[in-house]
Scaffold this active site. Structure first.
Site, PDB file in Angstrom:
ATOM      1  N   GLU A 287      15.627  -6.533  -0.793  1.00 43.63           N
ATOM      2  CA  GLU A 287      15.242  -5.410  -1.642  1.00 43.63           C
ATOM      3  C   GLU A 287      15.099  -4.190  -0.761  1.00 43.63           C
ATOM      4  O   GLU A 287      14.330  -4.212   0.202  1.00 43.63           O
ATOM      5  CB  GLU A 287      13.950  -5.744  -2.398  1.00 43.63           C
ATOM      6  CG  GLU A 287      14.157  -6.808  -3.456  1.00 43.63           C
ATOM      7  CD  GLU A 287      15.352  -6.509  -4.354  1.00 43.63           C
ATOM      8  OE1 GLU A 287      15.453  -5.390  -4.875  1.00 43.63           O
ATOM      9  OE2 GLU A 287      16.214  -7.400  -4.529  1.00 43.63           O
ATOM     10  N   CYS A 321       9.059   2.716  -2.716  1.00 46.65           N
ATOM     11  CA  CYS A 321      10.503   2.615  -2.938  1.00 46.65           C
ATOM     12  C   CYS A 321      10.859   3.209  -4.290  1.00 46.65           C
ATOM     13  O   CYS A 321      11.969   3.645  -4.514  1.00 46.65           O
ATOM     14  CB  CYS A 321      10.940   1.160  -2.857  1.00 46.65           C
ATOM     15  SG  CYS A 321      10.010   0.113  -3.959  1.00 46.65           S
TER      16      CYS A 321
HETATM   17  P1  NAP Z   1      12.309  -1.071   7.696  1.00 45.73           P
HETATM   18  O1  NAP Z   1      12.206  -0.146   8.834  1.00 45.73           O
HETATM   19  O2  NAP Z   1      13.658  -1.483   7.254  1.00 45.73           O
HETATM   20  O3  NAP Z   1      11.419  -2.339   8.067  1.00 45.73           O
HETATM   21  C1  NAP Z   1      11.215  -3.383   7.151  1.00 45.73           C
HETATM   22  C2  NAP Z   1      10.930  -4.654   7.923  1.00 45.73           C
HETATM   23  O4  NAP Z   1      12.112  -5.013   8.636  1.00 45.73           O
HETATM   24  C3  NAP Z   1       9.830  -4.494   8.974  1.00 45.73           C
HETATM   25  O5  NAP Z   1       9.084  -5.674   9.026  1.00 45.73           O
HETATM   26  C4  NAP Z   1      10.632  -4.285  10.235  1.00 45.73           C
HETATM   27  O6  NAP Z   1       9.940  -4.633  11.405  1.00 45.73           O
HETATM   28  C5  NAP Z   1      11.780  -5.230  10.001  1.00 45.73           C
HETATM   29  N1  NAP Z   1      12.947  -4.998  10.830  1.00 45.73           N
HETATM   30  C6  NAP Z   1      13.319  -3.878  11.487  1.00 45.73           C
HETATM   31  N2  NAP Z   1      14.482  -4.090  12.160  1.00 45.73           N
HETATM   32  C7  NAP Z   1      14.846  -5.364  11.943  1.00 45.73           C
HETATM   33  C8  NAP Z   1      15.931  -6.179  12.350  1.00 45.73           C
HETATM   34  N3  NAP Z   1      16.917  -5.726  13.137  1.00 45.73           N
HETATM   35  N4  NAP Z   1      15.971  -7.463  11.917  1.00 45.73           N
HETATM   36  C9  NAP Z   1      15.017  -7.958  11.117  1.00 45.73           C
HETATM   37  N5  NAP Z   1      13.951  -7.235  10.704  1.00 45.73           N
HETATM   38  C10 NAP Z   1      13.870  -5.950  11.104  1.00 45.73           C
HETATM   39  O7  NAP Z   1      11.582  -0.467   6.399  1.00 45.73           O
HETATM   40  P2  NAP Z   1      10.101   0.125   6.305  1.00 45.73           P
HETATM   41  O8  NAP Z   1      10.088   1.475   6.916  1.00 45.73           O
HETATM   42  O9  NAP Z   1       9.125  -0.884   6.764  1.00 45.73           O
HETATM   43  O10 NAP Z   1       9.906   0.237   4.738  1.00 45.73           O
HETATM   44  C11 NAP Z   1      10.349   1.314   4.000  1.00 45.73           C
HETATM   45  C12 NAP Z   1      11.637   0.977   3.260  1.00 45.73           C
HETATM   46  O11 NAP Z   1      11.411  -0.152   2.420  1.00 45.73           O
HETATM   47  C13 NAP Z   1      12.086   2.087   2.331  1.00 45.73           C
HETATM   48  O12 NAP Z   1      13.475   2.205   2.441  1.00 45.73           O
HETATM   49  C14 NAP Z   1      11.698   1.582   0.944  1.00 45.73           C
HETATM   50  O13 NAP Z   1      12.452   2.113  -0.100  1.00 45.73           O
HETATM   51  C15 NAP Z   1      11.917   0.106   1.117  1.00 45.73           C
HETATM   52  N6  NAP Z   1      11.179  -0.682   0.125  1.00 45.73           N
HETATM   53  C16 NAP Z   1      11.883  -1.285  -0.882  1.00 45.73           C
HETATM   54  C17 NAP Z   1      11.213  -1.991  -1.868  1.00 45.73           C
HETATM   55  C18 NAP Z   1      11.972  -2.642  -2.993  1.00 45.73           C
HETATM   56  O14 NAP Z   1      11.381  -3.458  -3.702  1.00 45.73           O
HETATM   57  N7  NAP Z   1      13.234  -2.327  -3.173  1.00 45.73           N
HETATM   58  C19 NAP Z   1       9.827  -2.092  -1.812  1.00 45.73           C
HETATM   59  C20 NAP Z   1       9.139  -1.477  -0.758  1.00 45.73           C
HETATM   60  C21 NAP Z   1       9.826  -0.772   0.217  1.00 45.73           C
HETATM   61  P3  NAP Z   1       9.179  -3.504  12.261  1.00 45.73           P
HETATM   62  O15 NAP Z   1       8.100  -3.003  11.386  1.00 45.73           O
HETATM   63  O16 NAP Z   1       8.722  -4.247  13.448  1.00 45.73           O
HETATM   64  O17 NAP Z   1      10.199  -2.448  12.582  1.00 45.73           O
END
Ligand code: NAP
Length: 523
Positions: A287, A321
């Site tokens: 997601e 999001c």
């Molecule tokens: P993110 O930077 O993509 O991080 C999400 C998770 O992925 C974190 O636990 C992060 O760890 C991890 N991660 C980073 N690089 C990775 C890799 N190479 N392999 C595996 N995992 C990795 O996103 P965010 O800033 O935390 O969250 C914001 C985003 O989430 C926004 O785009 C928002 O729209 C989206 N979101 C979507 C929904 C939905 O239901 N569609 C709901 C909530 C949020 P680290 O923290 O250690 O970097």
């Protein structure tokens, strides 16, 4: 065992002085634990590494909420192996017991609601009501998936034929890697983890690095609920460092991810490779981001639309999001709507969320954005906005204890296909786009790679019907704001590059963590 029908947990609006006192006391208690160390947990064993994730308060970054041991690649591998070893027993556990553990976790979260909310206030800067709503949603996920687990444990009815006895039932997949974001640190982490567990899978949970203390507290809730050691393993660590190891491991059976489009696409691509020793195709539930919108038609209730837009754009600093980052407004009401939006936006106070007064009815008070990295990224979009559009209000950072505060910012005259209209900013920035007709508004709403949430304000039934038919949006709302999905009421998930449309909190969700087995006996 379950006697009560599912219902949504009530959100505390902190209207009484008793409730406010409870929250103030909870914040004090959490502050008294600042600087505490938290371990990695693999196969039930606590491990303290020298290297830590320093989790700080975005309202006052000099305050260290907690020091959480940072896993390395070797520990990531060990966590997967532990989860694999424990799958043999957990997958055979009765559904009644697995569901009962979720219900117990819900009860513990009810008891710890103030503490979890207070931790969220200082670890990620949510205001009191939003923090309470986040924990309420986590409780909803536990209650809902406990019941759904029981439903999926029933045999599926099949067509009958002569001479054969046919049966279908569901079995778990195996080891799941759960990777949540920081923005709903209790709700999404609990929802993703509990769905995987209740269906009989074992889990390696890597919490988001901006909210690892909350991640640990969720682990603690599951442990206190009676989850056996090694069924849930907790490996805080940088996604960039341990993410690939967890995703690539040949014993990983599925990845349940919520986060940005970029990370989701990377995981999807890596998971598609069958590595040596791997016996399955990995399943990815991803997601991802959104570029959500509210369309305002010429005959809409403009006051109500302005309330929906301002709440959607600036609730939790625009870091949902589902946040409204585009207001697509009919030319005939464009100037009037800009005034209504400006008036409401300028009433918003930006504060350290510990001091948070109760939000008024039609606007939100705001806290800091999540990190310095986010602040810089959002400010760079604000600079672009100054070139691409007309600044109506905001546009600056606010200096307060070094916190990551940004004014709620509104740009008008943003053109379709410009950067501000296309890219997810994930901060308190609203782009207003003028549209010449309702049909054109639909075209603009559909013009990004995303398809998560959106909303339409109009009194015209034909236009509402057209919107339902034409908008490529996973969660579409009519004459109400575009945020605030409730478990069991609004199954949540987006189209296109917003993800795999998993519809979390809905009746299809648990299927993603199961596989159907069929047996046919000649009689
Ligand atoms: P993110 O930077 O993509 O991080 C999400 C998770 O992925 C974190 O636990 C992060 O760890 C991890 N991660 C980073 N690089 C990775 C890799 N190479 N392999 C595996 N995992 C990795 O996103 P965010 O800033 O935390 O969250 C914001 C985003 O989430 C926004 O785009 C928002 O729209 C989206 N979101 C979507 C929904 C939905 O239901 N569609 C709901 C909530 C949020 P680290 O923290 O250690 O970097």
């Amino acid at each position: 065992m379950i006697t009560k029908p599912y219902e949504n947990n009530k959100i505390n609006l902190f209207k009484t002085s008793e409730e406010q006192k409870l929250m103030k006391d909870a914040i004090k208690k959490v502050e008294s634990q600042f600087g505490k160390e938290y371990p990695i947990i693999i196969d039930g064993k606590e491990i303290y590494n020298a290297e830590k994730i320093k989790s700080t308060n975005p309202s006052k970054p000099s305050e260290v909420v907690g020091l959480v041991s940072k896993s390395n690649k070797d520990q990531a591998n060990k966590a997967i192996e532990a989860a694999y070893k424990n799958f043999a027993l957990w997958s055979k556990e009765s559904q009644a017991k697995r569901s009962a553990i979720l219900l117990r976790a819900a009860e513990i979260m009810r008891q710890r609601k103030m503490e979890l909310s207070a931790t969220m206030v200082v670890e990620i800067g949510k205001n009191w009501v939003e923090a309470d709503a986040d924990v309420a949603e986590a409780i909803d996920f536990l209650e809902y998936y406990a019941r759904e687990g029981l439903r999926y444990s029933q045999e599926t009815p099949l067509m009958k034929i002569n001479g054969e006895d046919n049966h279908q039932f569901y079995i778990p997949l195996g080891v799941g890697v759960v990777i949540p974001p920081w923005n709903f640190p209790v709700a999404i982490t609990t929802g993703m983890t509990s769905a995987a567990l209740v269906t009989g899978n074992t889990v390696v949970l890597k919490p988001a690095s901006d909210t690892p203390v909350l991640g640990y507290k969720i682990f603690e809730v599951f442990k206190e609920s009676g989850l056996p050691d090694g069924v849930l393993n907790f490996v805080p660590g940088s996604g960039g460092e341990v993410g690939d190891t967890l995703v690539d491991h040949p014993l990983t059976r599925f990845i349940s991810f919520t986060g940005s489009m970029e990370t989701g696409m990377r995981i999807y691509e890596r998971a598609s490779k069958v590595n040596p020793g791997q016996k399955w195709l990995k399943r990815v539930v991803a997601e991802m981001g959104g570029k959500d919108y509210i369309i305002v038609d010429e005959d809409a209730d403009l006051e109500s639309a302005a309330n929906g837009i301002v709440q959607g754009a600036f609730g939790f600093q625009g870091q949902k999001c589902s946040a409204c980052s585009r207001a697509i407004i009919d030319a005939k009401v464009y100037d009037e709507m800009i005034e209504l939006i400006k008036e409401r936006t300028e009433k918003i106070k930006v504060v350290d969320t510990r001091e948070f007064p109760i939000p008024e009815v039609h606007y939100y008070n705001m806290g800091p954005v999540s990190s310095n990295f986010s602040k810089e990224k959002i400010m760079s979009y604000i600079q672009i906005g100054k070139k691409e559009g007309r600044l109506i209000t905001g546009g600056k950072t606010i200096d307060n204890n070094g916190g990551y505060f940004i004014q709620p910012t509104v740009f008008a005259d943003i053109k379709p296909l410009s950067k501000l209209e296309q890219e997810e900013i994930f901060g308190p920035v609203l782009s207003i786009i003028k549209s010449e007709s309702f049909e054109k508004s639909i075209e603009i709403a559909n013009d990004t790679v995303y398809g998560l949430t959106g909303s339409v304000y109009t009194r015209d039934r034909k236009k509402l019907n057209l919107a339902v038919d034409e908008l490529l949006t996973g969660n579409l709302y009519l004459n109400r704001g575009c945020t605030g999905a409730l478990v069991g009421v609004h199954p949540f998930g987006g189209f296109n590059l917003s993800g795999t449309d998993s519809k979390a909190g809905g009746p299809d969700y648990l299927l993603l963590f199961l596989q159907a087995k069929v047996y046919s006996e000649k009689v």
